[in-house]
Design a protein around this motif. Structure first.
Motif, PDB file in Angstrom:
ATOM      1  N   LYS A  95      28.711 -93.647 171.815  1.00 32.46           N
ATOM      2  CA  LYS A  95      29.622 -94.711 172.265  1.00 32.46           C
ATOM      3  C   LYS A  95      30.722 -95.003 171.247  1.00 32.46           C
ATOM      4  CE  LYS A  95      26.123 -97.073 175.093  1.00 32.46           C
ATOM      5  NZ  LYS A  95      25.302 -98.296 175.235  1.00 32.46           N
ATOM      6  N   VAL A  96      30.385 -94.922 169.950  1.00 25.35           N
ATOM      7  CA  VAL A  96      31.351 -95.357 168.930  1.00 25.35           C
ATOM      8  C   VAL A  96      32.132 -94.209 168.301  1.00 25.35           C
ATOM      9  CG1 VAL A  96      30.057 -97.440 168.385  1.00 25.35           C
ATOM     10  CG2 VAL A  96      29.594 -95.346 167.095  1.00 25.35           C
ATOM     11  N   ASP A  97      31.720 -92.969 168.559  1.00 28.57           N
ATOM     12  CA  ASP A  97      32.426 -91.815 167.994  1.00 28.57           C
ATOM     13  C   ASP A  97      32.869 -90.887 169.123  1.00 28.57           C
ATOM     14  OD1 ASP A  97      33.463 -89.735 166.578  1.00 28.57           O
ATOM     15  OD2 ASP A  97      31.633 -89.247 165.470  1.00 28.57           O
ATOM     16  N   PRO A  98      34.161 -90.887 169.474  1.00 25.85           N
ATOM     17  CA  PRO A  98      34.654 -90.025 170.560  1.00 25.85           C
ATOM     18  C   PRO A  98      34.392 -88.536 170.293  1.00 25.85           C
ATOM     19  CG  PRO A  98      36.330 -91.624 169.882  1.00 25.85           C
ATOM     20  CD  PRO A  98      35.233 -91.694 168.866  1.00 25.85           C
ATOM     21  N   ARG A  99      34.242 -88.179 169.007  1.00 25.89           N
ATOM     22  CA  ARG A  99      34.002 -86.774 168.652  1.00 25.89           C
ATOM     23  C   ARG A  99      32.560 -86.593 168.175  1.00 25.89           C
ATOM     24  NH1 ARG A  99      38.958 -85.062 164.828  1.00 25.89           N
ATOM     25  NH2 ARG A  99      38.005 -83.019 165.220  1.00 25.89           N
ATOM     26  N   PHE A 100      31.630 -87.240 168.872  1.00 26.68           N
ATOM     27  CA  PHE A 100      30.242 -87.238 168.417  1.00 26.68           C
ATOM     28  C   PHE A 100      29.650 -85.840 168.348  1.00 26.68           C
ATOM     29  CE2 PHE A 100      29.972 -87.840 173.031  1.00 26.68           C
ATOM     30  CZ  PHE A 100      28.961 -86.952 173.404  1.00 26.68           C
ATOM     31  N   MET A 101      30.117 -84.910 169.206  1.00 30.13           N
ATOM     32  CA  MET A 101      29.567 -83.556 169.192  1.00 30.13           C
ATOM     33  C   MET A 101      29.983 -82.762 167.961  1.00 30.13           C
ATOM     34  SD  MET A 101      27.279 -82.903 171.345  1.00 30.13           S
ATOM     35  CE  MET A 101      27.174 -81.144 171.038  1.00 30.13           C
TER      36      MET A 101
END
Length: 341
Positions: A95-101
């Protein structure tokens, strides 16, 4: 003549000293208050939802799971509480990191979960209960995660033979291959080897060369067991042959501005100890000494530690067994922690 010089002439010296002491006490209290306030404002809470503090909690729980995976007596189905926490933090990170992947902590979560899945699949253990803790997308992504990917987590087996020639290795190679080892061979640790370790560690820098660090070497198995029972972070493992407690002598420091220096100097010395132990082919694991008041009192009584010393950390020490599983404990890339000014 300045106003300050005039005041000095009028007011008696002893009064000036009293005023200076009063001013210093106020400044010290303010410094302590602000430091405590800053810590309370920014430490990672269970309900924190910003990226940095979610990552903190996720890193903590990944390492907890790694320790279970690296245990010699691996127990199928362990860690459901930790796995629930990992699921919660990974969802928050999405939710908080658009680049979580691309986030190293998120990928470590997938990697450690992948090993957990693989080990249980190999043992034929039903993971339906654990699977229900995770969103399907995370569970499946972990299942498909490839071991040896750029970011890894979990455990691997270390062989004692790889430590045979440590004294002839350069510092970079030595540092890169040092891992925390929590299980040891039954072979006793020679005192002459420990003495060499201490001698090397004495080169550690300290504030104004005051050398405040002290080391308590414990080899009595009963005292080791009691100390680690009080410490509470080594449960489930056989007792190490040697336990070191690093402390700092507060008498070596001169004012409240140095209130954190016992832990700085003690931490530096502890790292020197760990590298020296590695160089001499001994296995070791740092263990925290963040005692509450009861733990502090019991530890002081057990080891006869004076009131003027701060406990800094324990270090468990022993000989490497023929082979032993250890945690990957993947580190950040330097760019994550370096700010160029």
């Amino acid at each position: 003549m300045t106003v300050k010089q005039t005041i000095k002439r009028i007011i008696p010296i002893f009064v000036l000293k009293v005023l200076r002491k009063g001013k210093k006490r106020i400044a010290d209290r303010r410094a302590n208050y602000l430091q405590t306030k800053r810590f309370k404002r920014w430490f990672s809470r269970d309900d924190s939802t910003d990226k940095a503090r979610v990552e903190t909690r996720l890193a903590f729980d990944i390492h907890r799971l790694e320790k279970g995976l690296s245990h010699v007596d691996f127990r199928d189905g362990f860690g459901k509480g930790v796995l629930s926490e990992i699921s919660k933090r990974m969802v928050l990170l999405e939710k908080v990191d658009p680049r979580f992947m691309e986030n190293p902590l998120y990928l470590q979560g997938l990697a450690v979960l992948h090993e957990y899945q693989s080990r249980h699949k190999k043992d034929g253990y039903d993971l339906s209960e654990v699977e229900s803790l995770f969103p399907v997308r995370i569970w499946n992504a972990a299942f498909e995660y490839q071991p040896g990917a750029p970011v890894n987590a979990g455990s691997f087996v270390m062989n004692a033979l790889s430590k045979k020639d440590n004294l002839s290795k350069g510092f970079v190679e030595l540092a890169e291959h040092r891992y925390s080892v929590r299980e040891y061979s039954s072979e006793p640790v020679p005192q002459e080897l420990l003495d060499k370790v201490y001698e090397v560690s004495m080169k550690t820098p300290s504030v104004c060369n005051r050398q405040a660090t002290r080391v308590y070497q414990i080899t009595d198995s009963e005292r080791i067991m009691k100390a680690l029972k009080i410490q509470g972070g080594f449960l489930g493992y056989a007792m190490p042959p040697v336990l070191l407690l690093v402390t700092s002598d507060i008498r070596a420091f001169m004012n409240n501005g140095e209130r954190n220096e016992p832990f700085v100097d003690g931490g530096l010395f502890s790292m020197s100890l760990l590298y020296a132990l590695e160089a001499y082919g001994l296995a070791a694991c740092p263990l925290n000494a963040m005692f509450n008041l009861s733990q502090d009192r019991q530890t002081r009584e057990l080891l006869d530690i004076p009131d003027y010393e701060f406990p800094v950390m324990y270090i468990a020490v022993g000989n490497f067994p023929e082979s032993v599983p250890v945690c990957y404990s993947t580190r950040y890339e330097p760019e994550k922690i370096v700010t160029r000014i």
